[in-house]
Design a protein around this motif. Sequence first.
Motif, PDB file in Angstrom:
ATOM      1  N   LEU A   9       0.756  -1.200   0.049  1.00 14.54           N
ATOM      2  CA  LEU A   9       0.051  -0.052   0.094  1.00 14.54           C
ATOM      3  C   LEU A   9       0.802   1.171   0.191  1.00 14.54           C
ATOM      4  N   GLY A  10       2.074   1.071   0.471  1.00 17.42           N
ATOM      5  CA  GLY A  10       2.792   2.162   0.620  1.00 17.42           C
ATOM      6  C   GLY A  10       3.813   2.767  -0.454  1.00 17.42           C
ATOM      7  N   GLY A  11       3.507   2.230  -1.867  1.00 21.18           N
ATOM      8  CA  GLY A  11       4.436   2.906  -3.111  1.00 21.18           C
ATOM      9  C   GLY A  11       5.696   1.891  -2.722  1.00 21.18           C
ATOM     10  N   ARG A  12       6.632   2.657  -3.462  1.00 20.39           N
ATOM     11  CA  ARG A  12       7.826   2.170  -3.695  1.00 20.39           C
ATOM     12  C   ARG A  12       8.903   3.268  -3.881  1.00 20.39           C
ATOM     13  N   LEU A  13      10.151   2.965  -3.408  1.00 15.43           N
ATOM     14  CA  LEU A  13      11.218   3.846  -3.506  1.00 15.43           C
ATOM     15  C   LEU A  13      12.026   3.339  -4.933  1.00 15.43           C
ATOM     16  N   GLU A  14      12.264   4.518  -5.749  1.00 12.63           N
ATOM     17  CA  GLU A  14      12.774   4.371  -7.017  1.00 12.63           C
ATOM     18  C   GLU A  14      14.092   5.438  -6.780  1.00 12.63           C
ATOM     19  N   GLY A  15      15.240   4.845  -6.255  1.00 11.68           N
ATOM     20  CA  GLY A  15      16.306   5.481  -6.307  1.00 11.68           C
ATOM     21  C   GLY A  15      16.048   6.364  -5.094  1.00 11.68           C
ATOM     22  N   VAL A  16      16.249   7.885  -5.118  1.00 18.75           N
ATOM     23  CA  VAL A  16      16.041   8.900  -4.276  1.00 18.75           C
ATOM     24  C   VAL A  16      14.776   9.264  -4.118  1.00 18.75           C
ATOM     25  N   ARG A  17      13.767   8.659  -4.960  1.00 21.79           N
ATOM     26  CA  ARG A  17      12.395   9.345  -5.092  1.00 21.79           C
ATOM     27  C   ARG A  17      11.539   8.040  -4.715  1.00 21.79           C
ATOM     28  N   HIS A  18      10.298   8.553  -3.801  1.00 22.12           N
ATOM     29  CA  HIS A  18       9.235   7.817  -3.592  1.00 22.12           C
ATOM     30  C   HIS A  18       8.202   7.806  -4.616  1.00 22.12           C
ATOM     31  N   VAL A  19       7.465   6.875  -5.054  1.00 24.29           N
ATOM     32  CA  VAL A  19       6.375   6.759  -5.886  1.00 24.29           C
ATOM     33  C   VAL A  19       5.295   6.131  -5.437  1.00 24.29           C
ATOM     34  N   LEU A  20       3.977   6.667  -5.025  1.00 22.44           N
ATOM     35  CA  LEU A  20       2.961   6.257  -4.639  1.00 22.44           C
ATOM     36  C   LEU A  20       1.842   6.312  -5.903  1.00 22.44           C
ATOM     37  N   THR A  21       1.097   5.101  -6.210  1.00 25.76           N
ATOM     38  CA  THR A  21       0.411   5.059  -7.348  1.00 25.76           C
ATOM     39  C   THR A  21      -1.009   4.773  -6.783  1.00 25.76           C
ATOM     40  N   LEU A  22      -1.906   5.688  -7.408  1.00 29.32           N
ATOM     41  CA  LEU A  22      -3.363   5.492  -6.798  1.00 29.32           C
ATOM     42  C   LEU A  22      -4.409   5.776  -7.926  1.00 29.32           C
ATOM     43  N   ARG A  23      -5.569   5.167  -7.870  1.00 26.80           N
ATOM     44  CA  ARG A  23      -6.596   5.377  -8.928  1.00 26.80           C
ATOM     45  C   ARG A  23      -7.554   6.622  -8.453  1.00 26.80           C
ATOM     46  N   ILE A  91       2.193   9.533  -7.502  1.00 26.44           N
ATOM     47  CA  ILE A  91       2.691  10.839  -6.738  1.00 26.44           C
ATOM     48  C   ILE A  91       3.893  10.496  -6.381  1.00 26.44           C
ATOM     49  N   THR A  92       5.188  11.364  -7.134  1.00 27.13           N
ATOM     50  CA  THR A  92       6.334  11.313  -6.636  1.00 27.13           C
ATOM     51  C   THR A  92       6.900  12.146  -5.658  1.00 27.13           C
ATOM     52  N   THR A  93       7.642  11.969  -4.868  1.00 28.15           N
ATOM     53  CA  THR A  93       8.120  12.682  -3.477  1.00 28.15           C
ATOM     54  C   THR A  93       9.428  12.503  -3.617  1.00 28.15           C
ATOM     55  N   TRP A  94      10.298  13.576  -3.445  1.00 28.69           N
ATOM     56  CA  TRP A  94      11.764  13.742  -3.332  1.00 28.69           C
ATOM     57  C   TRP A  94      11.966  14.891  -2.065  1.00 28.69           C
ATOM     58  N   VAL A  95      13.184  14.234  -1.716  1.00 40.68           N
ATOM     59  CA  VAL A  95      13.782  15.626  -0.971  1.00 40.68           C
ATOM     60  C   VAL A  95      14.527  16.705  -1.404  1.00 40.68           C
ATOM     61  N   HIS A  96      14.073  17.921  -1.104  1.00 37.61           N
ATOM     62  CA  HIS A  96      14.550  18.943  -1.857  1.00 37.61           C
ATOM     63  C   HIS A  96      15.800  19.704  -1.093  1.00 37.61           C
ATOM     64  N   ASP A  97      15.571  19.749   0.171  1.00 33.80           N
ATOM     65  CA  ASP A  97      16.238  20.192   1.224  1.00 33.80           C
ATOM     66  C   ASP A  97      16.037  19.582   2.682  1.00 33.80           C
TER      67      ASP A  97
END
Length: 146
Positions: A9-23, A91-97
């Motif tokens: 349910l929690g998505g996946r890490l793709e390198g330094v990014r987290h990706v959550l897929t939803l409908r 929904i892709t999330t990454w650390v900016h700072d």
Amino acid sequence: MTANLDDGLGGRLEGVRHVLTLRIYYEDTDFSGAVYHANYLRYMERGRTEILRAIGFDHRKLWETVREGFVVRRMTVDYLRPARMDDVVAITTWVHDVKQASLTLGQSVTRDGETLVTGLAVCAYVREGRPVRMPERMRKEMARTE
């Protein structure tokens, strides 16, 4: 990185990014059939929650054990294209700072590689409503995702 994504349910890490897929469901849309603008904020909140979970932190546990957690201080959102019912979005999330008591996360909502919405969230780490240093391990794990 410690990932707690075993439940599917929690998505996946793709390198330094987290990706959550939803409908997208009917309840997410407005009278025109497009996703209601405020719902993107909910989707992005889920992404921010899941990137924390993926590195081994849980909002609820932080609150229950030490009465600490993140609050959104500022958010900018750019709506580019609408999502519609039955679309599958990422929904892709990454650390900016990363700072001692704050975290800035970049986010995007895409459909089939097309960017629909982008955002930048500045989150403060607080205890009893006041900024405090985030746990060292959390800060280090977030800095590693930059």
